[in-house]
Design a protein around this motif. Sequence first.
Motif, PDB file in Angstrom:
ATOM      1  N   GLY A  28      17.466  -1.106 -68.960  1.00 16.11           N
ATOM      2  CA  GLY A  28      18.340  -1.400 -67.836  1.00 16.11           C
ATOM      3  C   GLY A  28      19.303  -2.546 -68.068  1.00 16.11           C
ATOM      4  N   VAL A  45      25.117  -6.261 -54.973  1.00 15.38           N
ATOM      5  CA  VAL A  45      23.988  -7.175 -55.197  1.00 15.38           C
ATOM      6  C   VAL A  45      24.383  -8.603 -55.534  1.00 15.38           C
ATOM      7  CG1 VAL A  45      22.440  -5.349 -55.920  1.00 15.38           C
ATOM      8  CG2 VAL A  45      23.790  -6.524 -57.649  1.00 15.38           C
ATOM      9  N   ASN A  52      21.507  -6.132 -64.828  1.00 15.38           N
ATOM     10  CA  ASN A  52      20.497  -5.097 -65.029  1.00 15.38           C
ATOM     11  C   ASN A  52      20.806  -3.948 -64.085  1.00 15.38           C
ATOM     12  OD1 ASN A  52      17.858  -3.608 -64.502  1.00 15.38           O
ATOM     13  ND2 ASN A  52      17.369  -4.860 -66.301  1.00 15.38           N
ATOM     14  N   PHE A  54      19.137  -1.290 -63.372  1.00 15.64           N
ATOM     15  CA  PHE A  54      18.006  -0.874 -62.534  1.00 15.64           C
ATOM     16  C   PHE A  54      17.919  -1.762 -61.284  1.00 15.64           C
ATOM     17  CE2 PHE A  54      15.625   0.511 -66.641  1.00 15.64           C
ATOM     18  CZ  PHE A  54      16.433   1.628 -66.745  1.00 15.64           C
ATOM     19  N   PHE A  55      18.107  -3.060 -61.472  1.00 14.17           N
ATOM     20  CA  PHE A  55      18.089  -3.990 -60.341  1.00 14.17           C
ATOM     21  C   PHE A  55      19.277  -3.723 -59.419  1.00 14.17           C
ATOM     22  CE2 PHE A  55      19.438  -7.899 -58.264  1.00 14.17           C
ATOM     23  CZ  PHE A  55      18.282  -8.256 -57.588  1.00 14.17           C
ATOM     24  N   ARG A  58      18.782  -0.489 -57.384  1.00 13.24           N
ATOM     25  CA  ARG A  58      17.413  -0.234 -56.927  1.00 13.24           C
ATOM     26  C   ARG A  58      17.330   0.391 -55.537  1.00 13.24           C
ATOM     27  NH1 ARG A  58      18.676  -5.372 -56.143  1.00 13.24           N
ATOM     28  NH2 ARG A  58      17.928  -6.497 -54.309  1.00 13.24           N
ATOM     29  N   HIS A  59      18.285   0.105 -54.665  1.00 13.44           N
ATOM     30  CA  HIS A  59      18.256   0.679 -53.318  1.00 13.44           C
ATOM     31  C   HIS A  59      18.976   2.028 -53.261  1.00 13.44           C
ATOM     32  CE1 HIS A  59      16.443  -2.910 -51.796  1.00 13.44           C
ATOM     33  NE2 HIS A  59      17.450  -3.649 -52.210  1.00 13.44           N
ATOM     34  N   CYS A  61      19.315   4.199 -56.043  1.00 14.89           N
ATOM     35  CA  CYS A  61      18.629   5.163 -56.912  1.00 14.89           C
ATOM     36  C   CYS A  61      17.317   4.535 -57.407  1.00 14.89           C
ATOM     37  CB  CYS A  61      19.540   5.536 -58.070  1.00 14.89           C
ATOM     38  SG  CYS A  61      18.964   6.901 -59.075  1.00 14.89           S
ATOM     39  N   PRO A  62      16.310   4.443 -56.526  1.00 14.65           N
ATOM     40  CA  PRO A  62      15.090   3.719 -56.883  1.00 14.65           C
ATOM     41  C   PRO A  62      14.312   4.314 -58.051  1.00 14.65           C
ATOM     42  CG  PRO A  62      14.881   4.748 -54.715  1.00 14.65           C
ATOM     43  CD  PRO A  62      16.294   4.942 -55.159  1.00 14.65           C
ATOM     44  N   ASP A  63      14.495   5.597 -58.321  1.00 11.34           N
ATOM     45  CA  ASP A  63      13.757   6.219 -59.423  1.00 11.34           C
ATOM     46  C   ASP A  63      14.503   6.164 -60.760  1.00 11.34           C
ATOM     47  OD1 ASP A  63      15.693   8.032 -58.567  1.00 11.34           O
ATOM     48  OD2 ASP A  63      14.496   9.771 -59.136  1.00 11.34           O
ATOM     49  N   PRO A  65      14.774   3.824 -63.160  1.00 10.63           N
ATOM     50  CA  PRO A  65      13.991   3.416 -64.338  1.00 10.63           C
ATOM     51  C   PRO A  65      13.047   4.520 -64.832  1.00 10.63           C
ATOM     52  CG  PRO A  65      13.978   1.685 -62.694  1.00 10.63           C
ATOM     53  CD  PRO A  65      14.607   2.894 -62.045  1.00 10.63           C
ATOM     54  N   LYS A  66      12.375   5.197 -63.910  1.00 13.01           N
ATOM     55  CA  LYS A  66      11.461   6.277 -64.302  1.00 13.01           C
ATOM     56  C   LYS A  66      12.214   7.458 -64.896  1.00 13.01           C
ATOM     57  CE  LYS A  66       7.813   5.221 -61.012  1.00 13.01           C
ATOM     58  NZ  LYS A  66       7.058   5.654 -59.851  1.00 13.01           N
TER      59      LYS A  66
END
Length: 129
Positions: A28, A45, A52, A54-55, A58-59, A61-63, A65-66
């Motif tokens: 990320g 943000v 990053n 992913f950070f 995060r709101h 596209c919360p998935d 990182p997975k």
Amino acid sequence: MSDSIGASGLLKAIEFLPVGVSVFAPDGSVLSHNPAARQMLAQLVGTAGIENIFFALRHVCPDLPKTVAAFAAPSGTAIDQRQGPGHIGPRKTTLSLSAIRFDPALWMMVSRDVSRLTDMATFAFAGSD
């Protein structure tokens, strides 16, 4: 006329795109943003959060990182124009995100504010009764 603009020409073109382009590592961490991505993510943000992906998302596209971790192909599109809610400043937005893997160590996120498009589609759908 040349068939190729070369790497420097391509980088210059990406800088002027009206959509956000972020290049990131599988963990990320962001390697680079074009100005549109930098501005959009900073409004989501704050400037401290854009290093990053992913950070930063995060709101929206919360998935993410997975999804990145589970993507098995050596290259290709892991997320294709997925829409999610966000806030750019005080304004609610809809962001469209695409995550593309170039190779095992390099990813690209294309982000676009599609709020006006989704608002127009909602208005048109509501008025079709």
